[in-house]
Enzyme design. Structure first.
Site, short mmCIF file in Angstrom:
data_model
loop_
_atom_site.label_atom_id
_atom_site.label_comp_id
_atom_site.label_asym_id
_atom_site.label_seq_id
_atom_site.Cartn_x
_atom_site.Cartn_y
_atom_site.Cartn_z
N LYS A 3 0.98 -0.82 -0.04
CA LYS A 3 -0.18 -0.14 -0.18
C LYS A 3 1.01 1.62 0.34
O LYS A 3 1.89 1.29 0.76
CB LYS A 3 -0.56 -0.18 1.68
CG LYS A 3 -2.48 0.92 0.99
CD LYS A 3 -3.06 0.27 -0.01
CE LYS A 3 -4.68 0.79 0.61
NZ LYS A 3 -5.12 -0.02 -0.20
N GLY A 39 -19.66 7.68 -1.14
CA GLY A 39 -18.94 8.00 -2.03
C GLY A 39 -18.42 6.51 -3.10
O GLY A 39 -19.54 6.03 -4.31
N LYS A 40 -17.75 6.39 -3.68
CA LYS A 40 -16.86 5.97 -4.98
C LYS A 40 -18.05 4.64 -4.89
O LYS A 40 -18.15 3.81 -6.09
CB LYS A 40 -15.72 6.32 -4.91
CG LYS A 40 -15.03 7.08 -5.26
CD LYS A 40 -13.42 7.38 -5.56
CE LYS A 40 -12.62 6.51 -4.87
NZ LYS A 40 -10.97 6.19 -5.36
#
Length: 360
Positions: A88, A190-191
């Protein structure tokens, strides 16, 4: 040596949350880039995980988030059956203020410098257009637009996978793989969250939402007038009659303050690292709340971006993501058989696959 470095070294070399293979601190003063790339494991293959762009309060908080997220990606990729380890990256700063083409290109050069050990993608604060820019400097970039050889936004399959996890949770708890007639609270639309709401509406669920952005809430309520909203997450988790709670924003949603007041019988959402600390999973179990491990149910996106490396096919990816339903059921069965919380059961299965890869 600073306290920040001391904390990083302790986490890497001494804490149970460590064991990462590599952590890269990246800086490009000309563009303002400050980033952390954490590679937890490459036992199953190149580390794969997104790039988060977020205004962390401190650099130490950014490093801690990168380490936690990278470790979570190792487990997520293992449970998704992918030939990838976990990694990440986080870029420190407010993307609305400092994101630029120059900064993203600089970041791409750092990703490229790892020679394929880390493959990046979108995450909170980064989008398909950003990955198109990063890809100009690094071929180890996924989540690109179809026009640039990618698969586009991975939020579609992430939401689909979370919905499959919810169906498995409903099957386990109520005997039928549907949310019809159930009240589902979605924190963060959101997304991913707004697509999850669409699945829930189509399935006949009653939906309650909240989001820190008023425009995100309006986008949902304008399209679906039957969806209700509450002021904040604190109100959502206390909603009377709530059957399912879906945290779809940032991590740490399940903690010592929220679990005791949570009204839902099921927790299943898209956010990463939902458990604030390992003891929370037992607290949920003690309250009779069924927890669908986050890194299992939100793996649809990583399934999509991994497929992008081999020539993207949406139908093939959706078929793989649909198996999240079966995987979640298997975790609940393992948890019951071993007398442990589902999060511990998922960890055991993932750790077994990673260990077998290392021995192989």
């Amino acid at each position: 040596m600073t306290d920040v470095t001391d904390g990083v070294l302790h986490t890497l070399f001494q804490s149970d949350q460590g064991g990462h293979e590599q952590v890269v601190l990246c800086q490009d003063r000309a563009s303002g880039l400050k980033a952390v790339i954490a590679i937890h494991s490459t036992a199953l293959g190149p580390a794969l995980g997104g790039t988060r762009f977020y205004p962390y309060a401190t650099e130490e908080a950014a490093v801690a988030d990168a380490l936690n997220l990278a470790r979570g990606m190792s487990y997520k990729n293992a449970m998704a059956g992918l030939d990838h380890g976990g990694g990440k990256a986080v870029i420190i700063g407010d993307p609305d203020k400092i994101k630029s083409e120059e900064l993203l290109l600089a970041y791409g050069r750092f990703v490229a410098s790892l020679g394929g050990r880390y493959v990046t993608a979108c995450d909170v604060g980064t989008y398909v257009a950003d990955m198109d820019v990063v890809a100009r400097e690094s071929r180890w970039t996924t989540g690109r637009s179809p026009e640039n050889g990618g698969a586009g936004d991975s939020s579609v399959l992430t939401a689909f996978g979370v919905f499959q996890g919810m169906r498995a949770s409903a099957e386990t708890l109520w005997g039928a793989p549907t949310l019809r007639g159930r009240k589902v609270g979605v924190a963060g639309v959101g997304k991913v969250g707004h697509i999850l709401v669409e699945h829930l509406i189509e399935d006949g669920a009653e939906v309650v939402i909240t989001d820190v952005r008023a425009d995100s809430v309006r986008r949902i309520t304008d399209k679906y007038p039957q969806v209700s909203s509450v002021a904040d997450t604190e109100a959502l988790i206390r909603t009377e009659g709530l059957d399912v709670y879906a945290p779809c924003a940032l991590g740490g949603a399940l903690n010592d303050d929220t679990v005791p007041v949570l009204t839902a019988r099921v927790v299943c959402g898209a956010a990463n690292n939902q458990l604030a600390h390992p003891g929370v999973e037992k607290d949920l179990a003690d309250r009779g709340i069924l927890y669908a491990p986050d890194y299992v149910v939100n793996a649809g996106g990583v399934i999509q971006v991994a497929d992008e490396l081999h020539g993207f096919d949406f139908d093939r990816c959706k078929a793989k993501a649909s198996k999240i339903y079966d995987t979640t059921l298997a975790i609940f069965a393992r948890a019951k058989a071993d007398g442990i919380p589902p999060a511990a059961a998922a960890d055991r299965i993932a750790e077994q696959r990673i260990a077998e890869a290392r021995r192989g």
